[in-house]
Design a protein around this motif. Structure first.
Motif, PDB file in Angstrom:
ATOM      1  N   ALA A   1     -19.658 -14.770  -8.995  1.00 50.87           N
ATOM      2  CA  ALA A   1     -20.129 -15.026  -7.633  1.00 50.87           C
ATOM      3  C   ALA A   1     -20.491 -13.696  -6.987  1.00 50.87           C
ATOM      4  O   ALA A   1     -19.808 -12.701  -7.181  1.00 50.87           O
ATOM      5  CB  ALA A   1     -19.034 -15.711  -6.836  1.00 50.87           C
ATOM      6  N   HIS A   2     -21.578 -13.665  -6.265  1.00 53.54           N
ATOM      7  CA  HIS A   2     -21.955 -12.440  -5.560  1.00 53.54           C
ATOM      8  C   HIS A   2     -22.142 -12.748  -4.084  1.00 53.54           C
ATOM      9  O   HIS A   2     -23.274 -12.868  -3.608  1.00 53.54           O
ATOM     10  CB  HIS A   2     -23.236 -11.845  -6.156  1.00 53.54           C
TER      11      HIS A   2
ATOM     12  N   ARG B   1     -10.491 -10.563 -14.491  1.00 53.19           N
ATOM     13  CA  ARG B   1     -11.448 -11.435 -13.805  1.00 53.19           C
ATOM     14  C   ARG B   1     -11.645 -10.965 -12.364  1.00 53.19           C
ATOM     15  O   ARG B   1     -12.768 -10.930 -11.860  1.00 53.19           O
ATOM     16  CB  ARG B   1     -10.927 -12.882 -13.841  1.00 53.19           C
ATOM     17  N   LEU B   2     -10.543 -10.565 -11.710  1.00 51.57           N
ATOM     18  CA  LEU B   2     -10.651 -10.069 -10.338  1.00 51.57           C
ATOM     19  C   LEU B   2     -11.419  -8.749 -10.293  1.00 51.57           C
ATOM     20  O   LEU B   2     -12.247  -8.529  -9.403  1.00 51.57           O
ATOM     21  CB  LEU B   2      -9.256  -9.884  -9.732  1.00 51.57           C
ATOM     22  N   VAL B   3     -11.144  -7.889 -11.267  1.00 50.89           N
ATOM     23  CA  VAL B   3     -11.845  -6.597 -11.310  1.00 50.89           C
ATOM     24  C   VAL B   3     -13.343  -6.837 -11.525  1.00 50.89           C
ATOM     25  O   VAL B   3     -14.191  -6.204 -10.888  1.00 50.89           O
ATOM     26  CB  VAL B   3     -11.255  -5.685 -12.413  1.00 50.89           C
ATOM     27  N   ALA B   4     -13.660  -7.792 -12.399  1.00 53.28           N
ATOM     28  CA  ALA B   4     -15.076  -8.114 -12.643  1.00 53.28           C
ATOM     29  C   ALA B   4     -15.740  -8.624 -11.369  1.00 53.28           C
ATOM     30  O   ALA B   4     -16.939  -8.428 -11.154  1.00 53.28           O
ATOM     31  CB  ALA B   4     -15.186  -9.152 -13.754  1.00 53.28           C
TER      32      ALA B   4
ATOM     33  N   ARG C   1     -15.093 -13.846  -0.045  1.00 49.61           N
ATOM     34  CA  ARG C   1     -15.675 -13.841   1.297  1.00 49.61           C
ATOM     35  C   ARG C   1     -16.456 -12.562   1.567  1.00 49.61           C
ATOM     36  O   ARG C   1     -16.811 -12.266   2.710  1.00 49.61           O
ATOM     37  CB  ARG C   1     -14.576 -14.033   2.333  1.00 49.61           C
ATOM     38  N   GLY C   2     -16.680 -11.779   0.527  1.00 53.27           N
ATOM     39  CA  GLY C   2     -17.568 -10.626   0.661  1.00 53.27           C
ATOM     40  C   GLY C   2     -16.917  -9.339   1.123  1.00 53.27           C
ATOM     41  O   GLY C   2     -17.602  -8.351   1.382  1.00 53.27           O
ATOM     42  N   HIS C   3     -15.588  -9.326   1.236  1.00 56.71           N
ATOM     43  CA  HIS C   3     -14.918  -8.097   1.676  1.00 56.71           C
ATOM     44  C   HIS C   3     -14.642  -7.176   0.492  1.00 56.71           C
ATOM     45  O   HIS C   3     -14.381  -7.647  -0.618  1.00 56.71           O
ATOM     46  CB  HIS C   3     -13.613  -8.441   2.399  1.00 56.71           C
ATOM     47  N   ALA C   4     -14.694  -5.878   0.746  1.00 61.57           N
ATOM     48  CA  ALA C   4     -14.399  -4.898  -0.305  1.00 61.57           C
ATOM     49  C   ALA C   4     -12.894  -4.703  -0.369  1.00 61.57           C
ATOM     50  O   ALA C   4     -12.274  -4.270   0.605  1.00 61.57           O
ATOM     51  CB  ALA C   4     -15.093  -3.578   0.010  1.00 61.57           C
TER      52      ALA C   4
END
Lengths: 494, 277
Positions: free
Chosen positions: A154-155, A219-222, A182-185
């Motif tokens: 997802a992007h 998966r989270l890092v990806a 939600r798009g947060h870094a």
């Protein structure tokens, strides 16, 4: 993928099974490693459903119009939905559904106490055995991990906001997944050299293989999560320093300090806290004989406590060669806080339980090594504040259990490293962080969850906090966080 | 990753590594330590930060090669990197404001007492250092300590400085009087002897304990030591304690927990190391 459409009921019965047919199916048992063999190895005990077993089990779900199971789940997984998709043979869609609700399904499918949550309230439990929700979750989650290529990354549009998460255990990882969506870094600060928190240092390989945890982390890092190991917040950076660099923070550092029994002899060689024992074996890999990290191989081992950590310790000692590995618990079997399946597995593996027994002294030999655990028998008296009957000593019932190793697994208390360097962060009298209904602490934009708020609890409750905190942080960053209801938030379970 | 930028052999088994660790260099205070893990599969070991260079972003680690893990670390060359360094951990040294401090260092402990002496000298405290080794080649950090004040060097064999143990020199200073505090860092028997020696003079004596630990954050409890009969954690309550309250016998005993394992690991390492060369 092509063989999936041919499997199970989907191929033979394209239409959903009628309820009557579903009721006829018995709960499928979990294939597991032989008890005597596994008592001597660290390979996973539960082998997982086959696809065929999983699809048959999925058909046991009645697809209740008002599904109690969702309310029984601390992260509100839409259980009937993923099970329906699985029963239809559409595992990819089932995985999409599950992963949308739960960031770490491979973990929860293995370590959740389903019997007191989703499965307890399953309608089928009223007249028989509940749907094996945990086993199905595990099946779908493992399938997803092994078929990573069929999932599109997802992007989401970047929000331009930076969030720091302190601690990479179940609460922190869950929040990281939700915030990234939600798009947060997101940057996770981890004190150890590897991510996963209790999932890697605490829960043993035979219950939760480390490569599974690593895949969940990968998966989270990806998805864009940055993990910074060796960062001890409270030392390397303080929380106020972090707050200056990030738009919001989620503190999920876990409970921390081991509690000892405060009996004589506790500093003899051969007495471990469960934290130390399990960290050496799991995180530092001492279960592998080639490991650089030493571990004592007790021949007769007493583990004190009755929770999941005690079960993990007593079963680990057995696997490391103990001829006798005994669980010493001051209450009775009915009060054991450990997950039912773990107690059952422990008994199968030859673990003995000494119920209604409390240690009074660790005995040592002339060289400073543990030689025995002096105990006293207990009986149950009046209920205490927790509602459980309080164990009371039986005078004159002392006896000695000869042993060469003792593991103390009676709980943890809050670690002050972070809180003591954050003057504006309010904690309660036990040192746990105080939060409002939004999980926000006394510091603006700083949220907290998991064991550093609750006291020692479970993986799934920590994940529930991580999910809720992420949603509230998202609202906070958009300026939409509602004012908290002016009542006390979650308080420590002590 | 933390590249090694300089390396020096200080004594037959003590090596100094200067390592990149900018954040730790920036905030570290005397008395603090780091947990070092050389690479995948390696042990986590606590090491005191002997010095820092804030401008260069480096920290100095002084390592005595005694077991497999320390041998592996001291075998690293300039340009190699240490994978994990976590810290700074532990409480900073409680430094006195004025007066006369005696800093006693034994073996690799001399490198631990050095940053304390340095910080004391910087704030105007008079520092006398007593350092020792088996013979001349085992004495380390002498020049650094001379920059902080007087130095009395003792060697067991009399090959350099004063003949005898550091405790004998310390006793003379105690007899002469005027000492406000003693800092003693070295092998457990040395710290114990120093603490016993200063007790009748009622001179506050601080020792730095290097007990077995994993995380350095209070989580494992493995480093617990009895202080005045109560368990405390060297990592978060220390590493420095009042030497008059430490149960040194128990500390020494707990340090032997893994002796068999450590010896086997060292022998295996030496064998494979010899084969590789």
């Amino acid at each position: 993928m092509s063989d999936l459409s041919l499997s199970g009921r989907a191929a033979e019965h394209p239409e959903p099974l009628p309820k009557k047919e579903r009721m006829k199916i018995d709960r499928g048992s979990m294939p597991e490693q032989d008890a005597m063999a596994r008592a001597r190895n660290f390979a996973e005990v539960n082998l997982g459903y086959s696809e065929q077993l999983a699809i048959i089990e999925a058909d046991r779900c009645l697809q209740c119009p008002k599904p109690y199971c969702i309310a029984g789940c601390p992260v509100a997984v839409n259980i009937p939905n993923f099970i329906r998709l699985l029963g239809d043979g559409n595992i990819k869609a089932a995985a999409d559904s599950l992963l949308g609700d739960n960031a770490l399904p491979c973990v929860t499918g293995r370590v959740c106490p389903q019997e007191t949550q989703c499965e307890q309230v399953c309608l089928r439990a009223k007249t028989g055995k509940p749907v094996a929700i945990g086993y199905l979750e595990r099946f779908v989650a493992d399938w997803a991990i092994n078929h990573g290529d069929v999932f599109e990354a997802a992007h989401p549009a970047p929000s331009g906001k930076k969030v720091a998460i302190v601690g990479s255990g179940p609460a922190g990882l869950t929040a990281a997944g939700e915030l990234t969506k939600r798009g947060h870094a997101v940057t996770i600060f981890e004190a150890f050299h590897a991510a996963g928190g209790v999932l890697i240092y605490g829960i043993p390989e035979f219950r939760l293989p480390k490569d599974i945890v690593q895949k969940e982390v990968d998966r989270l890092v990806a998805d864009g999560v940055e993990i910074r190991p060796n960062q001890i917040i409270g030392k390397t950076y303080t929380l106020p320093e972090l707050r200056e660099q990030f738009d919001a923070i989620f503190v999920a550092v876990g409970a921390g300090l081991p509690v000892f029994m405060d009996v004589p002899g506790e500093n003899l060689k051969g007495v471990y806290s469960a934290n130390e024992y399990l960290t050496r074996v799991n995180l530092m890999g001492a279960y592998n004989p080639d490991s650089a990290t030493p571990i004592l191989h007790g021949k007769r081992v007493a583990v004190v406590g009755g929770g999941n950590v005690a079960m993990d310790s007593v079963r680990t000692a057995r696997r490391l060669g103990a001829a006798e590995s005994v669980c010493v618990y001051r209450r009775s079997r009915d009060e054991l806080p450990a997950r039912g399946e773990e107690v059952h597995h422990a008994e199968q593996e030859g673990i003995r339980f000494e119920f209604l027994t409390a240690p009074v002294e660790v005995l040592g030999d002339e060289k400073g090594w543990v030689s025995g655990l002096k105990c006293i028998r207990m009986e149950l008296g009046e209920p205490d504040a927790s509602g459980r009957r309080r164990p009371v000593e039986i005078p004159g019932s002392e006896f000695v259990f000869p042993c060469d190793m003792v593991v103390v697994a009676i709980g943890t208390k809050s670690n002050p490293l972070l809180t003591s360097t954050s003057p504006d962060l309010r904690v309660n009298k036990w040192g746990y962080i105080e939060i409002d209904d939004n999980l926000q602490t006394s510091m603006d934009g700083v949220f907290a969850g998991g064991d550093i708020v609750r006291g020692a609890a479970t993986v799934i409750l920590a994940m529930g906090d991580g999910k809720k905190a992420a949603r509230n942080i998202d609202a906070y960053l958009r300026g939409e966080l509602p004012a908290p209801v002016p009542t006390a938030g979650v308080t420590a379970a002590h | 990753m933390h590249p090694i930028v300089r390396k020096a052999q200080l004594s037959p088994n003590v090596t100094r590594l200067v390592v990149e660790a900018p954040r730790i260099a920036e905030i570290r205070q005397p008395g603090q330590f780091v947990i070092v893990r050389r690479g995948p599969g390696a042990e986590r070991i606590p090491l005191t930060i002997a010095d820092v260079d804030r401008a260069a972003g480096t920290i100095t680690l002084v390592i005595q090669a005694i077991g497999k893990s320390t041998h592996e670390l001291t075998s690293l060359a300039v340009g190699d990197a240490i994978t994990d360094i976590a810290g700074p951990l532990g409480n900073p040294t409680k430094l006195l404001e004025a007066g006369h401090a005696v800093c006693v260092g034994g073996g690799v402990g001399t490198a631990v007492v050095y940053p304390i002496a340095q910080a004391l000298a910087e704030r105007g405290v008079k520092v006398t250092s007593i350092i020792g080794g088996r013979s001349k080649e085992w004495v380390i950090c002498e020049d650094e300590l001379r920059a902080c004040g007087d130095v009395i060097v003792c060697t067991d064999d009399g090959s350099y400085g004063r003949h005898g143990f550091v405790t004998e020199a310390l006793k003379d200073l105690c007899e002469a009087g005027g000492i406000d505090e003693v800092f003693a860092v070295g092998p457990v028997p040395m710290m114990r002897a120093c603490s016993e020696l200063t007790r009748p003079y009622a001179i506050h004596t601080t020792v730095s304990l290097n007990s077995i630990m994993i995380d350095g954050t209070g989580m494992c409890g493995g480093c617990r030591v009895a202080i005045d009969g109560k368990s405390q954690y060297a990592c978060v309550d220390g590493p420095e304690f009042d030497g008059h309250k430490v149960d040194f016998r128990q500390l020494a005993d707990r340090l032997t927990t893994y002796r068999e394992f450590e010896q086997a690991a060292l022998e295996a390492w030496q064998t494979s190391h010899a084969e590789a060369h």
